[in-house]
Design a protein around this motif. Structure first.
Motif, mmCIF file in Angstrom:
data_model
loop_
_atom_site.group_PDB
_atom_site.id
_atom_site.type_symbol
_atom_site.label_atom_id
_atom_site.label_comp_id
_atom_site.label_asym_id
_atom_site.label_seq_id
_atom_site.Cartn_x
_atom_site.Cartn_y
_atom_site.Cartn_z
ATOM 1 N N TYR A 1 0.835 -1.199 0.000
ATOM 2 C CA TYR A 1 0.000 0.000 0.000
ATOM 3 C C TYR A 1 0.875 1.255 0.000
ATOM 4 O O TYR A 1 0.677 2.162 -0.805
ATOM 5 C CB TYR A 1 -0.946 0.023 1.207
ATOM 6 C CG TYR A 1 -1.692 1.329 1.325
ATOM 7 C CD1 TYR A 1 -2.832 1.558 0.566
ATOM 8 C CD2 TYR A 1 -1.234 2.355 2.152
ATOM 9 C CE1 TYR A 1 -3.519 2.760 0.642
ATOM 10 C CE2 TYR A 1 -1.910 3.563 2.231
ATOM 11 C CZ TYR A 1 -3.045 3.762 1.474
ATOM 12 O OH TYR A 1 -3.711 4.952 1.532
ATOM 13 N N ASN A 2 1.848 1.299 0.917
ATOM 14 C CA ASN A 2 2.707 2.480 1.010
ATOM 15 C C ASN A 2 3.484 2.715 -0.281
ATOM 16 O O ASN A 2 3.635 3.858 -0.728
ATOM 17 C CB ASN A 2 3.673 2.351 2.190
ATOM 18 C CG ASN A 2 2.947 2.473 3.516
ATOM 19 O OD1 ASN A 2 1.891 3.088 3.611
ATOM 20 N ND2 ASN A 2 3.503 1.857 4.547
ATOM 21 N N SER A 3 3.945 1.642 -0.889
ATOM 22 C CA SER A 3 4.702 1.756 -2.132
ATOM 23 C C SER A 3 3.837 2.313 -3.265
ATOM 24 O O SER A 3 4.189 3.307 -3.906
ATOM 25 C CB SER A 3 5.255 0.389 -2.526
ATOM 26 O OG SER A 3 5.874 0.447 -3.790
ATOM 27 N N TYR A 4 2.699 1.665 -3.492
ATOM 28 C CA TYR A 4 1.840 2.088 -4.605
ATOM 29 C C TYR A 4 1.183 3.443 -4.343
ATOM 30 O O TYR A 4 1.067 4.264 -5.256
ATOM 31 C CB TYR A 4 0.782 1.019 -4.904
ATOM 32 C CG TYR A 4 1.363 -0.223 -5.515
ATOM 33 C CD1 TYR A 4 2.173 -0.166 -6.636
ATOM 34 C CD2 TYR A 4 1.106 -1.474 -4.966
ATOM 35 C CE1 TYR A 4 2.714 -1.309 -7.200
ATOM 36 C CE2 TYR A 4 1.639 -2.625 -5.525
ATOM 37 C CZ TYR A 4 2.447 -2.532 -6.636
ATOM 38 O OH TYR A 4 2.979 -3.663 -7.203
ATOM 39 N N ALA A 5 0.759 3.678 -3.114
ATOM 40 C CA ALA A 5 0.149 4.977 -2.795
ATOM 41 C C ALA A 5 1.175 6.090 -2.987
ATOM 42 O O ALA A 5 0.843 7.171 -3.495
ATOM 43 C CB ALA A 5 -0.391 4.977 -1.366
ATOM 44 N N GLY A 6 2.426 5.828 -2.602
ATOM 45 C CA GLY A 6 3.485 6.820 -2.803
ATOM 46 C C GLY A 6 3.710 7.130 -4.274
ATOM 47 O O GLY A 6 3.868 8.292 -4.661
#
Length: 189
Positions: A103-108
């Motif tokens: 989530y953090n990777s793609y949201a970033g």
């Protein structure tokens, strides 16, 4: 007599041409209604898509297209990692830690695209002030930028939902049984 023949042949040729045109149109619509509909839809889409004329507008459009491609690439990667089915549901069972990392990777990445699009908006506004004759170009580019920002924001919301689905699947799957043997009960005699 030559004049009458000429008039008749012109009238016959016109009638034949009219008949051919109308019959071929009706044949096409009768034989392939699906194809005719898709062609009509494509023509509408072509009319809808604004043709950018200015050099500056074309440069901005190129940046917008690159951003759109990046968002689509991120969407495909999300779908692959979360095992999204045709109904849009996550099928991959992920631990909370792994799902949160994804989530953090793609949201970033999506937020980075949104920031790029906001920078492009500022460039569009500056170009719009300088180049008043191509105002329509910049309005079309602004609309496309806003549409892409909404797409990226919607993708972040969808990603959050997929994380919840994937972690729920992980908790629903039966855990491996403890491999340590249970102590044997001692019999009292």
């Amino acid at each position: 007599m030559g004049m009458k023949k000429n008039w008749y042949s012109k009238a016959a040729a016109s009638l034949l041409a009219f008949t051919l045109v109308t019959s071929s149109v009706s044949l096409v619509s009768a034989q392939e209604p699906e194809k005719a509909k898709t062609q009509a839809v494509k023509k509408k889409e072509q009319k809808k898509k604004a043709v950018i004329k200015s050099q500056q507008g074309k440069a901005i459009e190129k940046r917008l297209n690159a951003s759109e491609a990046a968002i689509n690439k991120i969407t495909k990667a999300i779908n692959a990692d979360f095992g999204v089915n045709q109904e849009g549901q996550a099928e991959a069972a992920l631990t909370k830690a792994i799902a949160n990392k994804k989530y953090n990777s793609y949201a970033g990445k999506l937020k980075a695209e949104i920031n790029k699009l906001r920078a492009i908006d500022k460039q569009i506004a500056a170009s719009k002030k300088k180049d008043k004759k191509n105002k329509a170009d910049y309005e079309a580019l602004t609309a496309k930028s806003q549409e892409l920002q909404k797409l990226a924001n919607d993708e972040i919301k969808r990603l959050k939902s997929l994380v919840e689905q994937a972690t729920a699947l992980k908790t629903e799957t039966p855990k491996e049984e403890d491999k340590t043997p249970a102590p044997e009960e001692t019999k009292v005699s």
